[in-house]
Design a protein around this motif. Structure first.
Motif, PDB file in Angstrom:
ATOM      1  N   ARG A 103       3.525   1.699  -8.518  1.00 41.86           N
ATOM      2  CA  ARG A 103       2.329   2.437  -8.583  1.00 41.86           C
ATOM      3  C   ARG A 103       2.390   3.259  -9.917  1.00 41.86           C
ATOM      4  NH1 ARG A 103      -1.901   3.143  -7.768  1.00 41.86           N
ATOM      5  NH2 ARG A 103      -2.122   5.097  -6.731  1.00 41.86           N
ATOM      6  N   TYR A 104       3.429   4.217 -10.188  1.00 40.22           N
ATOM      7  CA  TYR A 104       3.445   4.956 -11.168  1.00 40.22           C
ATOM      8  C   TYR A 104       3.952   4.729 -12.594  1.00 40.22           C
ATOM      9  CZ  TYR A 104       1.599   7.546  -7.172  1.00 40.22           C
ATOM     10  OH  TYR A 104       0.919   7.597  -6.245  1.00 40.22           O
ATOM     11  N   PHE A 105       5.033   4.035 -12.470  1.00 40.91           N
ATOM     12  CA  PHE A 105       5.760   3.377 -13.841  1.00 40.91           C
ATOM     13  C   PHE A 105       5.093   2.229 -14.417  1.00 40.91           C
ATOM     14  CE2 PHE A 105       9.061   6.092 -12.219  1.00 40.91           C
ATOM     15  CZ  PHE A 105       9.920   6.578 -13.242  1.00 40.91           C
ATOM     16  N   LEU A 106       4.633   1.289 -13.585  1.00 39.04           N
ATOM     17  CA  LEU A 106       3.839   0.073 -13.828  1.00 39.04           C
ATOM     18  C   LEU A 106       2.566   0.448 -13.751  1.00 39.04           C
ATOM     19  CD1 LEU A 106       6.226  -2.471 -12.505  1.00 39.04           C
ATOM     20  CD2 LEU A 106       6.028  -1.609 -14.870  1.00 39.04           C
ATOM     21  N   GLY A 107       1.833   1.309 -13.169  1.00 38.23           N
ATOM     22  CA  GLY A 107       0.640   1.640 -13.079  1.00 38.23           C
ATOM     23  C   GLY A 107      -0.368   0.530 -12.285  1.00 38.23           C
ATOM     24  N   LEU A 108       0.301   0.086 -11.184  1.00 36.89           N
ATOM     25  CA  LEU A 108      -0.519  -0.998 -10.564  1.00 36.89           C
ATOM     26  C   LEU A 108      -1.391   0.010  -9.656  1.00 36.89           C
ATOM     27  CD1 LEU A 108       2.347  -3.532  -9.495  1.00 36.89           C
ATOM     28  CD2 LEU A 108       0.720  -3.614 -11.549  1.00 36.89           C
ATOM     29  N   THR A 109      -2.260  -0.869  -9.079  1.00 33.43           N
ATOM     30  CA  THR A 109      -3.577  -0.249  -8.218  1.00 33.43           C
ATOM     31  C   THR A 109      -2.598  -0.168  -6.813  1.00 33.43           C
ATOM     32  OG1 THR A 109      -4.363  -2.396  -7.605  1.00 33.43           O
ATOM     33  CG2 THR A 109      -5.394  -1.196  -9.641  1.00 33.43           C
ATOM     34  N   ILE A 110      -3.165   0.571  -5.756  1.00 33.00           N
ATOM     35  CA  ILE A 110      -2.743   0.488  -4.435  1.00 33.00           C
ATOM     36  C   ILE A 110      -2.759  -0.888  -4.031  1.00 33.00           C
ATOM     37  CG2 ILE A 110      -3.154   1.163  -2.180  1.00 33.00           C
ATOM     38  CD1 ILE A 110      -4.278   3.692  -3.271  1.00 33.00           C
ATOM     39  N   GLU A 111      -3.703  -1.784  -4.317  1.00 30.22           N
ATOM     40  CA  GLU A 111      -3.915  -3.155  -3.613  1.00 30.22           C
ATOM     41  C   GLU A 111      -2.799  -3.934  -4.432  1.00 30.22           C
ATOM     42  OE1 GLU A 111      -6.472  -1.348  -4.654  1.00 30.22           O
ATOM     43  OE2 GLU A 111      -7.357  -0.595  -2.826  1.00 30.22           O
ATOM     44  N   GLU A 112      -2.815  -3.937  -5.410  1.00 36.91           N
ATOM     45  CA  GLU A 112      -1.702  -4.667  -6.283  1.00 36.91           C
ATOM     46  C   GLU A 112      -0.237  -4.282  -5.843  1.00 36.91           C
ATOM     47  OE1 GLU A 112      -3.733  -5.474 -10.855  1.00 36.91           O
ATOM     48  OE2 GLU A 112      -2.678  -3.508 -10.232  1.00 36.91           O
ATOM     49  N   THR A 113       0.045  -3.141  -5.669  1.00 35.33           N
ATOM     50  CA  THR A 113       1.273  -2.831  -5.078  1.00 35.33           C
ATOM     51  C   THR A 113       1.435  -3.175  -3.816  1.00 35.33           C
ATOM     52  OG1 THR A 113       1.150  -0.806  -6.544  1.00 35.33           O
ATOM     53  CG2 THR A 113       2.786  -0.557  -4.523  1.00 35.33           C
ATOM     54  N   ALA A 114       0.395  -3.370  -2.827  1.00 35.96           N
ATOM     55  CA  ALA A 114       0.499  -3.567  -1.455  1.00 35.96           C
ATOM     56  C   ALA A 114       1.044  -5.151  -1.640  1.00 35.96           C
ATOM     57  CB  ALA A 114      -0.943  -3.508  -0.554  1.00 35.96           C
ATOM     58  N   ALA A 115       0.273  -5.795  -2.471  1.00 35.53           N
ATOM     59  CA  ALA A 115       0.522  -7.679  -2.523  1.00 35.53           C
ATOM     60  C   ALA A 115       1.699  -7.628  -3.020  1.00 35.53           C
ATOM     61  CB  ALA A 115      -0.595  -7.998  -3.599  1.00 35.53           C
ATOM     62  N   ALA A 139      -2.138  -1.413   2.456  1.00 35.33           N
ATOM     63  CA  ALA A 139      -2.695  -0.265   1.381  1.00 35.33           C
ATOM     64  C   ALA A 139      -2.213   0.908   1.943  1.00 35.33           C
ATOM     65  CB  ALA A 139      -3.961  -0.718   1.026  1.00 35.33           C
ATOM     66  N   GLY A 140      -2.488   1.027   3.458  1.00 32.92           N
ATOM     67  CA  GLY A 140      -2.133   2.306   3.928  1.00 32.92           C
ATOM     68  C   GLY A 140      -0.452   2.490   3.661  1.00 32.92           C
ATOM     69  N   THR A 141       0.272   1.607   4.010  1.00 33.23           N
ATOM     70  CA  THR A 141       1.525   1.607   3.717  1.00 33.23           C
ATOM     71  C   THR A 141       2.044   2.130   2.407  1.00 33.23           C
ATOM     72  OG1 THR A 141       2.353   0.054   5.341  1.00 33.23           O
ATOM     73  CG2 THR A 141       4.019   0.549   4.046  1.00 33.23           C
ATOM     74  N   VAL A 142       1.337   1.534   1.351  1.00 32.80           N
ATOM     75  CA  VAL A 142       1.624   2.056   0.225  1.00 32.80           C
ATOM     76  C   VAL A 142       1.074   3.627  -0.254  1.00 32.80           C
ATOM     77  CG1 VAL A 142       0.705   1.761  -2.446  1.00 32.80           C
ATOM     78  CG2 VAL A 142       1.216  -0.013  -0.965  1.00 32.80           C
ATOM     79  N   LYS A 143      -0.046   3.848   0.507  1.00 40.57           N
ATOM     80  CA  LYS A 143      -0.487   5.444   0.383  1.00 40.57           C
ATOM     81  C   LYS A 143       0.638   6.196   0.997  1.00 40.57           C
ATOM     82  CE  LYS A 143      -5.071   4.018   0.301  1.00 40.57           C
ATOM     83  NZ  LYS A 143      -6.617   4.137   1.214  1.00 40.57           N
ATOM     84  N   SER A 144       0.986   6.046   2.272  1.00 36.91           N
ATOM     85  CA  SER A 144       1.921   6.878   3.000  1.00 36.91           C
ATOM     86  C   SER A 144       3.052   7.039   2.207  1.00 36.91           C
ATOM     87  CB  SER A 144       2.059   6.510   4.541  1.00 36.91           C
ATOM     88  OG  SER A 144       2.650   5.285   4.559  1.00 36.91           O
TER      89      SER A 144
END
Length: 169
Positions: A121-133, A139-144
């Motif tokens: 998320r923060y070093f590569l700048g991916l969106t929540i959805e891209e990170t979840a994928a 996406a909820g897991t990524v957020k929490s």
């Protein structure tokens, strides 16, 4: 076949350093990071034509790195602590060396899942959805995980900041 090999070699030449940085951030060890990159590149080579046609080679490689990191962390011999620190110079992040070290130490304190989320998320700048994928989670897991990780990083870095008496700027 020669064209395929040339295209693959060109990709590796352009992205190898970036992939090593991602792998290092995911696993926190220079040598394991290099192993993860080699594993990812072998798997990528096998699937090169298909992945290249899909047009999202970087996402495919990131997913391999993350999944391989998870697989490696589950192996018993990986529970040993690394013995050779500082062999790979840190990437220039624009931070002072002391601040980079503090950030890397704090990042290493995070549980593996939270560290992966922070890196993606923060070093590569991916969106929540891209990170979840990439992590094969919701996406909820990524957020929490992001919330918990950032809170823990804040706590760790604040403690380090207070221990040394201020910023390193």
């Amino acid at each position: 076949m020669a064209k395929r090999d040339d295209e693959f070699s060109e990709y590796v030449e352009l992205r190898r350093t970036h992939l090593r940085r991602i792998a290092y951030l995911v696993c926190g060890d220079v040598h394991r990071a290099e192993d993860l990159v080699q594993t990812a590149l072998m798997k990528l080579y096998v699937a090169w034509n298909r992945v290249q046609r899909s047009g999202n080679v970087d996402a495919y490689v990131r997913r391999i790195l993350v999944n391989s990191g998870i697989d490696e962390s589950r192996r018993p011999w990986r529970r040993e602590s690394p013995g050779l620190d500082g062999l790979d110079p840190p990437a220039d992040s624009g931070l002072a060396a002391e601040d980079r070290r503090a950030l890397m130490e704090a990042l290493a304190e995070l549980p593996a899942g939270q560290r992966r989320v922070v890196v993606l998320r923060y070093f590569l700048g991916l969106t929540i959805e891209e990170t979840a994928a990439d992590l094969d989670c919701s996406a909820g897991t990524v957020k929490s995980q992001s919330t918990r990780a950032l809170s823990k990083l804040n706590e760790l870095l604040t403690a380090q900041f207070r221990a040394v008496g201020g910023p390193h700027r």
